[in-house]
Design a protein around this motif. Structure first.
Motif, PDB file in Angstrom:
ATOM      1  N   LYS A 166       0.847  -1.196   0.000  1.00 47.16           N
ATOM      2  CA  LYS A 166       0.000   0.000   0.000  1.00 47.16           C
ATOM      3  C   LYS A 166       0.879   1.242   0.000  1.00 47.16           C
ATOM      4  CE  LYS A 166      -3.702   0.700   2.071  1.00 47.16           C
ATOM      5  NZ  LYS A 166      -4.804   0.969   3.040  1.00 47.16           N
ATOM      6  N   PRO A 167       0.463   2.282  -0.709  1.00 47.27           N
ATOM      7  CA  PRO A 167       1.294   3.490  -0.783  1.00 47.27           C
ATOM      8  C   PRO A 167       1.235   4.310   0.503  1.00 47.27           C
ATOM      9  CG  PRO A 167      -0.751   3.838  -1.968  1.00 47.27           C
ATOM     10  CD  PRO A 167      -0.747   2.384  -1.560  1.00 47.27           C
ATOM     11  N   LEU A 168       2.272   5.076   0.714  1.00 51.46           N
ATOM     12  CA  LEU A 168       2.290   6.066   1.784  1.00 51.46           C
ATOM     13  C   LEU A 168       1.448   7.267   1.362  1.00 51.46           C
ATOM     14  CD1 LEU A 168       6.103   5.792   2.437  1.00 51.46           C
ATOM     15  CD2 LEU A 168       4.364   5.387   4.199  1.00 51.46           C
ATOM     16  N   PRO A 169       1.117   8.177   2.281  1.00 54.81           N
ATOM     17  CA  PRO A 169       0.368   9.389   1.905  1.00 54.81           C
ATOM     18  C   PRO A 169       1.030  10.130   0.747  1.00 54.81           C
ATOM     19  CG  PRO A 169       0.419   9.184   4.280  1.00 54.81           C
ATOM     20  CD  PRO A 169       1.312   8.086   3.745  1.00 54.81           C
ATOM     21  N   PRO A 170       0.242  10.910  -0.015  1.00 53.57           N
ATOM     22  CA  PRO A 170       0.724  11.479  -1.280  1.00 53.57           C
ATOM     23  C   PRO A 170       2.032  12.257  -1.189  1.00 53.57           C
ATOM     24  CG  PRO A 170      -1.638  11.793  -1.072  1.00 53.57           C
ATOM     25  CD  PRO A 170      -1.175  11.209   0.234  1.00 53.57           C
ATOM     26  N   GLU A 171       2.253  13.006  -0.094  1.00 52.58           N
ATOM     27  CA  GLU A 171       3.454  13.839  -0.005  1.00 52.58           C
ATOM     28  C   GLU A 171       4.729  13.010  -0.099  1.00 52.58           C
ATOM     29  OE1 GLU A 171       0.275  15.950   2.527  1.00 52.58           O
ATOM     30  OE2 GLU A 171       0.904  13.895   2.064  1.00 52.58           O
ATOM     31  N   PHE A 172       4.723  11.829   0.503  1.00 54.99           N
ATOM     32  CA  PHE A 172       5.907  10.971   0.447  1.00 54.99           C
ATOM     33  C   PHE A 172       6.226  10.575  -0.992  1.00 54.99           C
ATOM     34  CE2 PHE A 172       4.425  10.200   4.836  1.00 54.99           C
ATOM     35  CZ  PHE A 172       5.598  10.454   5.525  1.00 54.99           C
ATOM     36  N   PHE A 173       5.183  10.205  -1.741  1.00 51.66           N
ATOM     37  CA  PHE A 173       5.374   9.814  -3.142  1.00 51.66           C
ATOM     38  C   PHE A 173       5.838  10.997  -3.970  1.00 51.66           C
ATOM     39  CE2 PHE A 173       3.574   9.728  -7.428  1.00 51.66           C
ATOM     40  CZ  PHE A 173       4.184   8.601  -7.939  1.00 51.66           C
ATOM     41  N   MET A 174       5.206  12.140  -3.779  1.00 54.62           N
ATOM     42  CA  MET A 174       5.494  13.307  -4.615  1.00 54.62           C
ATOM     43  C   MET A 174       6.898  13.846  -4.378  1.00 54.62           C
ATOM     44  SD  MET A 174       1.759  15.124  -4.228  1.00 54.62           S
ATOM     45  CE  MET A 174       2.026  16.468  -5.367  1.00 54.62           C
ATOM     46  N   LEU A 175       7.419  13.666  -3.185  1.00 53.54           N
ATOM     47  CA  LEU A 175       8.753  14.159  -2.874  1.00 53.54           C
ATOM     48  C   LEU A 175       9.803  13.048  -2.849  1.00 53.54           C
ATOM     49  CD1 LEU A 175       7.832  16.724  -0.094  1.00 53.54           C
ATOM     50  CD2 LEU A 175       8.706  17.242  -2.364  1.00 53.54           C
ATOM     51  N   GLY A 176       9.366  11.816  -3.101  1.00 55.50           N
ATOM     52  CA  GLY A 176      10.309  10.707  -3.134  1.00 55.50           C
ATOM     53  C   GLY A 176      10.951  10.442  -1.785  1.00 55.50           C
ATOM     54  N   VAL A 177      10.150  10.479  -0.728  1.00 59.11           N
ATOM     55  CA  VAL A 177      10.654  10.328   0.638  1.00 59.11           C
ATOM     56  C   VAL A 177      10.121   9.036   1.234  1.00 59.11           C
ATOM     57  CG1 VAL A 177      10.648  11.318   2.958  1.00 59.11           C
ATOM     58  CG2 VAL A 177      10.810  12.808   0.961  1.00 59.11           C
ATOM     59  N   ASN A 178      10.977   8.314   1.918  1.00 53.88           N
ATOM     60  CA  ASN A 178      10.579   7.110   2.630  1.00 53.88           C
ATOM     61  C   ASN A 178      10.842   7.331   4.120  1.00 53.88           C
ATOM     62  OD1 ASN A 178       9.610   4.480   2.928  1.00 53.88           O
ATOM     63  ND2 ASN A 178      11.669   3.604   2.806  1.00 53.88           N
ATOM     64  N   PRO A 179       9.805   7.443   4.956  1.00 53.80           N
ATOM     65  CA  PRO A 179      10.026   7.810   6.363  1.00 53.80           C
ATOM     66  C   PRO A 179      10.737   6.717   7.146  1.00 53.80           C
ATOM     67  CG  PRO A 179       7.748   7.155   6.034  1.00 53.80           C
ATOM     68  CD  PRO A 179       8.373   7.203   4.666  1.00 53.80           C
ATOM     69  N   GLU A 180      11.594   7.149   8.057  1.00 50.64           N
ATOM     70  CA  GLU A 180      12.271   6.221   8.948  1.00 50.64           C
ATOM     71  C   GLU A 180      11.312   5.817  10.072  1.00 50.64           C
ATOM     72  OE1 GLU A 180      15.492   8.626  10.154  1.00 50.64           O
ATOM     73  OE2 GLU A 180      16.505   8.550   8.205  1.00 50.64           O
ATOM     74  N   PRO A 181      11.571   4.696  10.737  1.00 46.68           N
ATOM     75  CA  PRO A 181      10.715   4.312  11.874  1.00 46.68           C
ATOM     76  C   PRO A 181      10.709   5.407  12.941  1.00 46.68           C
ATOM     77  CG  PRO A 181      12.128   2.490  11.224  1.00 46.68           C
ATOM     78  CD  PRO A 181      12.601   3.685  10.454  1.00 46.68           C
ATOM     79  N   TRP A 182       9.562   5.559  13.593  1.00 51.02           N
ATOM     80  CA  TRP A 182       9.432   6.542  14.662  1.00 51.02           C
ATOM     81  C   TRP A 182      10.094   6.004  15.929  1.00 51.02           C
ATOM     82  CZ3 TRP A 182       7.829  11.373  13.869  1.00 51.02           C
ATOM     83  CH2 TRP A 182       7.576  12.180  14.985  1.00 51.02           C
ATOM     84  N   THR A 183      10.716   6.893  16.698  1.00 47.60           N
ATOM     85  CA  THR A 183      11.383   6.491  17.933  1.00 47.60           C
ATOM     86  C   THR A 183      10.907   7.375  19.082  1.00 47.60           C
ATOM     87  OG1 THR A 183      13.251   8.012  17.656  1.00 47.60           O
ATOM     88  CG2 THR A 183      13.442   5.828  16.636  1.00 47.60           C
ATOM     89  N   ALA A 184      11.223   6.949  20.307  1.00 49.47           N
ATOM     90  CA  ALA A 184      10.842   7.735  21.483  1.00 49.47           C
ATOM     91  C   ALA A 184      11.491   9.116  21.454  1.00 49.47           C
ATOM     92  CB  ALA A 184      11.230   6.982  22.758  1.00 49.47           C
ATOM     93  N   GLU A 185      12.761   9.194  21.015  1.00 47.89           N
ATOM     94  CA  GLU A 185      13.408  10.505  20.981  1.00 47.89           C
ATOM     95  C   GLU A 185      12.790  11.424  19.942  1.00 47.89           C
ATOM     96  OE1 GLU A 185      16.759   7.663  19.440  1.00 47.89           O
ATOM     97  OE2 GLU A 185      15.074   7.550  20.840  1.00 47.89           O
ATOM     98  N   ASP A 186      12.147  10.856  18.911  1.00 40.91           N
ATOM     99  CA  ASP A 186      11.453  11.691  17.939  1.00 40.91           C
ATOM    100  C   ASP A 186      10.320  12.470  18.613  1.00 40.91           C
ATOM    101  OD1 ASP A 186      13.091  10.744  15.929  1.00 40.91           O
ATOM    102  OD2 ASP A 186      11.683   9.183  15.301  1.00 40.91           O
ATOM    103  N   SER A 187       9.626  11.829  19.543  1.00 42.20           N
ATOM    104  CA  SER A 187       8.537  12.511  20.247  1.00 42.20           C
ATOM    105  C   SER A 187       9.078  13.634  21.129  1.00 42.20           C
ATOM    106  CB  SER A 187       7.741  11.518  21.092  1.00 42.20           C
ATOM    107  OG  SER A 187       7.024  10.615  20.267  1.00 42.20           O
ATOM    108  N   ILE A 188      10.202  13.376  21.809  1.00 44.63           N
ATOM    109  CA  ILE A 188      10.831  14.436  22.598  1.00 44.63           C
ATOM    110  C   ILE A 188      11.243  15.583  21.682  1.00 44.63           C
ATOM    111  CG2 ILE A 188      12.723  15.013  24.155  1.00 44.63           C
ATOM    112  CD1 ILE A 188      10.791  13.115  25.430  1.00 44.63           C
ATOM    113  N   ALA A 189      11.732  15.242  20.487  1.00 46.14           N
ATOM    114  CA  ALA A 189      12.159  16.264  19.533  1.00 46.14           C
ATOM    115  C   ALA A 189      10.985  17.135  19.090  1.00 46.14           C
ATOM    116  CB  ALA A 189      12.816  15.603  18.321  1.00 46.14           C
TER     117      ALA A 189
END
Length: 818
Positions: free
Chosen positions: A152-175
């Motif tokens: 299944k595709p990611l949301p449109p912005e990821f496709f349009m910009l050619g971005v593949n998101p990295e896994p989310w981490t606990a420090e990402d939430s702090i960030a």
């Protein structure tokens, strides 16, 4: 030739057909990025099954066996509905926007890498309690479990910009929390702005234009400030380029009244935080329930908490305080060794690290980041920032949000699980809180209400005459912080049935309060208006009366200055006389269906330009706003403020305010005629004042900005409780770009009659029916019922999804099998 032309046309038509087919197929494929809302999904990371009930407005009601699993569910729905928004926020804080946007975002990346926000987030994680860390990890696991699978595709912005998101981490939430702190902490840029003003204005005029700036502050500053005028001017200009890098602004309202003033006999609380209007909205509505706990309200995608909301027993809301928690310091570079700087204890080495920024469509950029005992040194090695500081100086930033032991994330978890609103419980909930400083009002079903300003607020030396208004002298110890305000002096005020607390970014500190919180706050207009409307003797407040206050369009600034403007204006033309007649009869409410609000806004815009464009020169466009306190001082005849009425570019002529009021009225009416036609009574505030929800990053791209963006005609204005702020220097000077993305009213006597609303929709996916469905309802002043009642939710259920933990298969040889 005809055959060649025919063949060319056929080829072009074929190519166009193929391109159109590709677009259609791609669009249909991207529609598959919509999340699964019904059925069962196996997930990794939860401890027990979780049920997610979506109502007809797309609000998830999450039922779990523990708080941690409830946060797993929250992470899951955030990941389903707002993954692009979360990934972009993470990239911003990490200083990695250039990886997807190219060199246009390099300055922002350099600045954020220099601050080291993401490094600070990683360090903060080490200071969380085991319970808090587990909660953050459960949330992160929920986000990752929501990622589309099976092709299944990611949301449109990821496709349009050619971005593949990295896994989310606990420090990402702090960030994400630290990114919000940057957005809501702008003291450093205020210091820069004062430096800019002192470059173009006299000390007296600078103090009148942007108080406070007492003479003793300027005198003390000039004793140690960089002395080379040309280099210093270049430094100020370069510093100012950092200010627009992030939207460092915020404004909000909240208030709470005791039970003696309400129909239910219990406290009531209202809150509407104001931030830039974006699509998707900054806020996301959610309801969490687990054995022994429940909370509902506004969440922020990326953060595992109900940030503003209620439980069955407690409600809370927040506004930005404006506390002065950032200081800049002019560090003097050791003339004998450029890798050292001067301190009270002698010459010390800069802490230096190198970081590499990958740049899309360009070469990677390696930057050298320096830090001093005060904090990170603002960057100087990027070509557009080379003039950042004069030779021989470095400019360092101190800010508590960069401290390694920041545990604000843990406070976010404690707040929405508080079971009472007594002082001890509230103090314990906010004990880990550090930044950004917010004015939290709270209320409990037990009758307690109060106001607390949690976080670390610096203590400044009594010999420090600058007091945070301008950069301090780095080598001089009297400008160093003396720690933070101790718990014994915590800015907290409690109340009961007869009490009221109001905050609207104004000064909430009682007269004579020590120590200093800040010396400059937002204007008092909204707070004054709220106080006036709450003062309604003999009529107990209800959800309905609070709603009418929250949606009030009364323009307090107009109430203050319009009579002064009218007295000093002598219209000569027919159109000017007609406008004055309309304004004299105006009720001074920013009604979207009326013309008078537009005339007033255009007049104050032209008047502001006539007042200070000549003095500020190139700086003018950046600060062209209504500046209500300044304009009020001008019209009241305060000498240093009224001096701005004289145009310094017209030598030999001494204009007074009456002259420029008349000229600016004529200019304003000419502008409105050009843009909205000749019929003054047909002009409409709502036509000019449309809430403009910009998408990140497509809001800046033609066509895509229109496809992804939203617009809604609204009332309100800059100094209105229903704040929908506009900026005079924008291409559309009256378009609302900043306002209440979340509105909520809580009645502790009947919690399920509480109401809330966000500004766009629950989903960030353009294909979703929940992308923009709430925007017109928000613009009309509608609300959704904030119910946790099972039967009410059942009647409004649209879909139910069960998250089932995957059963791990343990090999026979694994120790857990023995």
């Amino acid at each position: 030739m005809k055959q060649i032309l025919l063949a060319t046309c056929i080829t072009l038509a074929f190519a166009f057909g193929l391109a159109s087919l590709w677009l259609i197929v791609t669009a249909l494929w991207l529609k598959g990025s919509l999340p699964v809302l019904s059925g069962e999904i196996q997930v990794q990371g939860s401890d027990a099954p979780i049920r997610i009930v979506r109502d007809i407005d797309g609000i998830p009601h999450i039922y779990a066996k523990s708080r941690d699993d409830a946060l797993f569910g929250l992470g899951f729905v955030h990941g389903q509905d707002r993954l692009w928004q979360m990934d972009f926020q993470r990239r911003t804080v990490q200083g990695r926007l250039s990886e997807i946007a190219g060199s246009t975002t390099l300055v922002a990346d350099i600045y954020l890498r220099t601050l080291g926000l993401y490094r600070a987030a990683q360090q903060s994680l080490q200071h969380l309690s085991p319970q808090a860390l587990r909660a953050f990890e459960h949330y992160a696991a929920g986000v990752n479990a929501a990622r589309p699978k099976n092709g299944k595709p990611l949301p449109p912005e990821f496709f349009m910009l050619g971005v593949n998101p990295e896994p989310w981490t606990a420090e990402d939430s702090i960030a994400v929390l630290k990114g919000i702190a940057v957005q809501l902490s702008a003291n450093a840029f205020q210091e820069i702005f004062r430096l800019q003003l002192l470059k173009v204005l006299s000390a007296e005029k600078a103090a009148a234009f942007n108080p406070p700036l007492p003479p003793e502050v300027i005198e003390a500053y000039r004793r140690y400030a960089p002395k080379d005028p040309a280099k210093f001017a270049a430094a100020v200009d370069a510093l100012s380029e950092l200010a627009p890098v992030l939207e460092t602004s915020g404004a909000s309202n909240n208030w709470v009244v005791g039970g003696a003033q309400t129909s239910s006999g219990k406290p009531m609380l209202a809150n509407d935080p104001h931030l830039p209007l974006t699509v998707p909205a900054f806020w996301y509505l959610a309801h969490l329930q687990w054995p022994g706990g429940e909370a509902i309200g506004g969440t922020v995608p990326g953060i595992p908490a109900i940030v503003a909301g209620r439980t069955a027993k407690v409600a809370w809301g927040l506004t930005t305080t404006g506390a002065d928690t950032q200081d800049l310091f002019w560090e003097k570079v050791d003339p004998d060794n450029a890798n050292y700087y001067l301190t009270p204890g002698g010459s010390k080495p800069f802490e230096i690290r190198l970081e590499t920024i990958r740049v899309r469509f360009g070469a990677a950029k390696t930057i050298r980041i320096r830090s001093t005992r005060h904090g990170p040194v603002l960057p100087t090695d990027e070509p557009r920032l080379q003039a950042l500081v004069p030779e021989g100086f470095a400019l360092a930033l101190s800010w508590p949000a960069l401290d390694a032991d920041d545990r604000t994330g843990e406070a976010a978890l404690r707040i929405f699980t508080a079971q009472a609103a007594d002082r001890t419980t509230i103090e314990r909930a906010f004990e880990p809180y550090r930044a950004p400083i917010q004015s939290f009002v709270y209320a409990g079903g037990d009758g307690h209400i109060g106001l607390i300003l949690p976080g670390k607020i610096p203590l400044r030396n009594v010999q420090n005459r600058i007091a945070g208004l301008l950069p301090g002298d780095g080598p001089d110890p009297k400008y160093d912080w003396q720690g933070y305000i101790p718990d014994s002096d915590r800015p907290m005020w409690t109340g009961g049935a007869q009490d009221t607390f109001i905050t609207a970014n104004n000064n909430v500190v009682p007269p004579g309060y020590k120590p200093m919180i800040a010396r400059d706050f937002d204007h008092e207009h909204r707070a004054r208006r709220i106080k006036a409307l709450l003062n309604n003797p003999g009529k107990p407040h209800t959800v309905t009366s609070f709603k009418s206050i929250q949606l009030d369009n009364g323009e307090q600034f107009a109430m203050d200055v319009l009579p002064l403007m009218l007295v000093q204006t002598k219209p000569v033309g027919l159109q000017e006389r007609h406008a004055i007649t309309l304004l004299r009869a105006w009720d001074m409410h920013m009604n979207p269906r009326r013309s008078e609000p537009l005339i007033f806004a255009a007049w104050t815009r032209a008047f502001a330009k006539a007042l200070y464009a000549d003095e500020l020169g190139e700086l003018f466009e950046r600060v062209w706003t209504d500046r209500p306190d300044f304009i009020t001082s001008v019209l009241n005849g305060t000498p240093q403020a009224a001096a701005f009425c004289d145009n310094i570019l017209t030598a030999g002529t001494n204009e007074d305010c009456s002259v420029i009021l008349n000229k600016s009225l004529t200019e304003a009416l000419a502008y409105l005629t050009d843009h909205y036609g000749n019929s003054m009574t047909a002009w409409r505030w709502g036509e000019a004042h449309q809430a403009t929800f910009s998408h990140t990053p497509f809001g800046f791209i033609p066509v895509l900005g229109q496809i992804f963006g939203l617009r809604e005609a609204v009332g309100g204005g800059n100094a209105v409780i229903q704040r929908a702020a506009y900026r005079f220097s924008n291409r559309e000077p009256f378009a609302a770009v900043h306002g209440s993305g979340y509105r909520a009213i809580y009645d502790l006597g009947a919690p399920d009659t509480s109401i809330f609303m966000i500004s766009t929709g629950q989903s960030g996916n353009l294909y979703s029916p929940f992308y923009a469905d709430l925007a017109p309802r928000w613009a009309r002043g509608e609300y959704l019922t904030m119910t946790t009642n099972t039967e009410d939710i059942k009647r409004r259920t649209m879909a139910t999804l069960e998250l089932i933990p995957e059963i791990r298969t343990i090999p026979d040889s694994h120790p857990d099998r023995k």
